[in-house]
Design an enzyme around this catalytic site. Sequence first.
Site, PDB file in Angstrom:
ATOM      1  N   SER B 145      -9.444   3.247  11.528  1.00 41.14           N
ATOM      2  CA  SER B 145      -8.759   4.478  11.901  1.00 41.14           C
ATOM      3  C   SER B 145      -7.872   4.958  10.747  1.00 41.14           C
ATOM      4  O   SER B 145      -8.374   5.236   9.659  1.00 41.14           O
ATOM      5  CB  SER B 145      -7.974   4.249  13.198  1.00 41.14           C
ATOM      6  OG  SER B 145      -7.550   5.464  13.760  1.00 41.14           O
ATOM      7  N   ASP B 221     -15.448   6.830  21.591  1.00 47.55           N
ATOM      8  CA  ASP B 221     -14.107   6.824  20.984  1.00 47.55           C
ATOM      9  C   ASP B 221     -13.419   8.152  21.295  1.00 47.55           C
ATOM     10  O   ASP B 221     -13.898   9.218  20.902  1.00 47.55           O
ATOM     11  CB  ASP B 221     -14.311   6.642  19.469  1.00 47.55           C
ATOM     12  CG  ASP B 221     -13.010   6.563  18.688  1.00 47.55           C
ATOM     13  OD1 ASP B 221     -12.009   7.167  19.120  1.00 47.55           O
ATOM     14  OD2 ASP B 221     -13.021   5.905  17.640  1.00 47.55           O
ATOM     15  N   HIS B 254     -12.406   3.113  20.637  1.00 50.77           N
ATOM     16  CA  HIS B 254     -11.594   3.023  19.416  1.00 50.77           C
ATOM     17  C   HIS B 254     -10.870   1.673  19.298  1.00 50.77           C
ATOM     18  O   HIS B 254     -10.121   1.462  18.360  1.00 50.77           O
ATOM     19  CB  HIS B 254     -10.550   4.160  19.447  1.00 50.77           C
ATOM     20  CG  HIS B 254      -9.952   4.504  18.113  1.00 50.77           C
ATOM     21  ND1 HIS B 254     -10.686   5.042  17.083  1.00 50.77           N
ATOM     22  CD2 HIS B 254      -8.690   4.370  17.618  1.00 50.77           C
ATOM     23  CE1 HIS B 254      -9.904   5.247  16.034  1.00 50.77           C
ATOM     24  NE2 HIS B 254      -8.684   4.833  16.326  1.00 50.77           N
TER      25      HIS B 254
END
Lengths: 280, 280
Positions: B145, B221, B254
């Site tokens: 991320s 996600d 995620h």
Amino acid sequence: MEKVESYYLYGGWQEVWSHSSETLDCSMKFAIYLPEQAKEKKLPVLYYLSGLTCTEQNVMTKSGIQRYASEQGVIIVMPDTSPRGEQVADSPDYDLGQGAGFYVNATQSPWNKHYQMYHYILNELPHLIENNFPVTGKKSIMGHSMGGHGALVLALKNPEKYVSVSAFSPIVSPSSVAWGEKAFGHYLGENKQDWKKYDAVNLILEGNSVEHILVDQGLADNFYQSQLKTELLENACKQMNVNIDVRYHQNYDHSYYFIASFIEDHVRYHSERLNASLSQ
Amino acid sequence: MEKVESYYLYGGWQEVWSHSSETLDCSMKFAIYLPEQAKEKKLPVLYYLSGLTCTEQNVMTKSGIQRYASEQGVIIVMPDTSPRGEQVADSPDYDLGQGAGFYVNATQSPWNKHYQMYHYILNELPHLIENNFPVTGKKSIMGHSMGGHGALVLALKNPEKYVSVSAFSPIVSPSSVAWGEKAFGHYLGENKQDWKKYDAVNLILEGNSVEHILVDQGLADNFYQSQLKTELLENACKQMNVNIDVRYHQNYDHSYYFIASFIEDHVRYHSERLNASLSQ
């Protein structure tokens, strides 16, 4: 029953469910990992009982058990460690009350109203799992620390219900160590005769048995000498001809890093026995 | 430098160290996994940059990366995500301030006093690692991320320093999404020209390159469409003939469950390249 968390990993689903427990008279959560194979057929179940202070979250986030469940085609059920909620008796101590159910049926007030974890794990939760998930009905049990104690006691008292049993760093004789003396004193009262049915070493010495026990114990575990006393279990098994493999490991401590390092062996151990029993 | 945590797992040591950072003008922690092979020889290093809200703890407890580092003989270094401490500027928001350093060198007050994560990761931390641990000097970088953004930017701007780069769910173009606009606005000011050197997509379109990029992206996600925009990276690589493999995965989100499911591939990916470069 309500699904409150859901994650995809290793091709399967890690879920957390909330349900109203009749046995514990409160709302409870459990985690369940359903590997990909569960989409197509019924699978056996491995119950994993956690240790002091844990909820269902610790093992599901830290152990890596799902990888091996996925490889072996086994469903993992990860219960919480005690009844929960504002109305449930508690103590400020980490080793008594919520997070510290010790997998017994409490007989003493105020604990006896909710602390019936033995019945919950043995009866209510499997019933719930068998009615709501694609399971064969064959089950095995393992646990860590307080949960290792729980797994050993449940299997030794109910060998017909569990195909196999294993433990990481179990409290093998709670009657003989401070954690157990404190918890059992509160939950079961001062008569130590009442403690014996929840003490794995005592159960073995009284003639309870299972086909085999697998135990892993770290030698750098801070609780090994004072609270776990693994040798008491080894000696009792030797005396009573119960098959056991205790594996001692240099440098490993009491944490989930130890569990993560060897949990593949435990999932394989149970899977082999669950699948052998399936084909009989 | 002081060792503040130490655990044994998969035959190696997971340590957390605290040190006084000159670049960040505060005390910092980093985690390092030293597999068994590090007792006998120098090993290459894989840097893992974490995402928003994380410290060094998330990846070390949840990813399972140590198993694969142990199998491949690679040291893993896991830095924190921002400067830390009461004296360090912060905001109540999870995506600005402590836990959200974005791997840039801030130029704007009050952030510029401590928020120099780009220099810290590129220079100070590797220098510290190379002076205190058995490492070859060869290094690769990956991240998740915000950390995927950091890894891509560091590798694209310094291809001679990193043997290879990969990312889970990276923010590929912070200049184009809300997370980046907010953070870069505060850290770098309102002139968007100043943002471009920290934007992987822009760096590629300007001609920066690496030998190959590996990206994994979950299709469930929540941030994929709004903040990550993986296709912008794919398109830029295509346009500029940069080799990239983007793997999209149905159902994965995620979280660290996604990372745990595929991190073996990333460790192998880097290990193959680090070892190939060693034997040249």
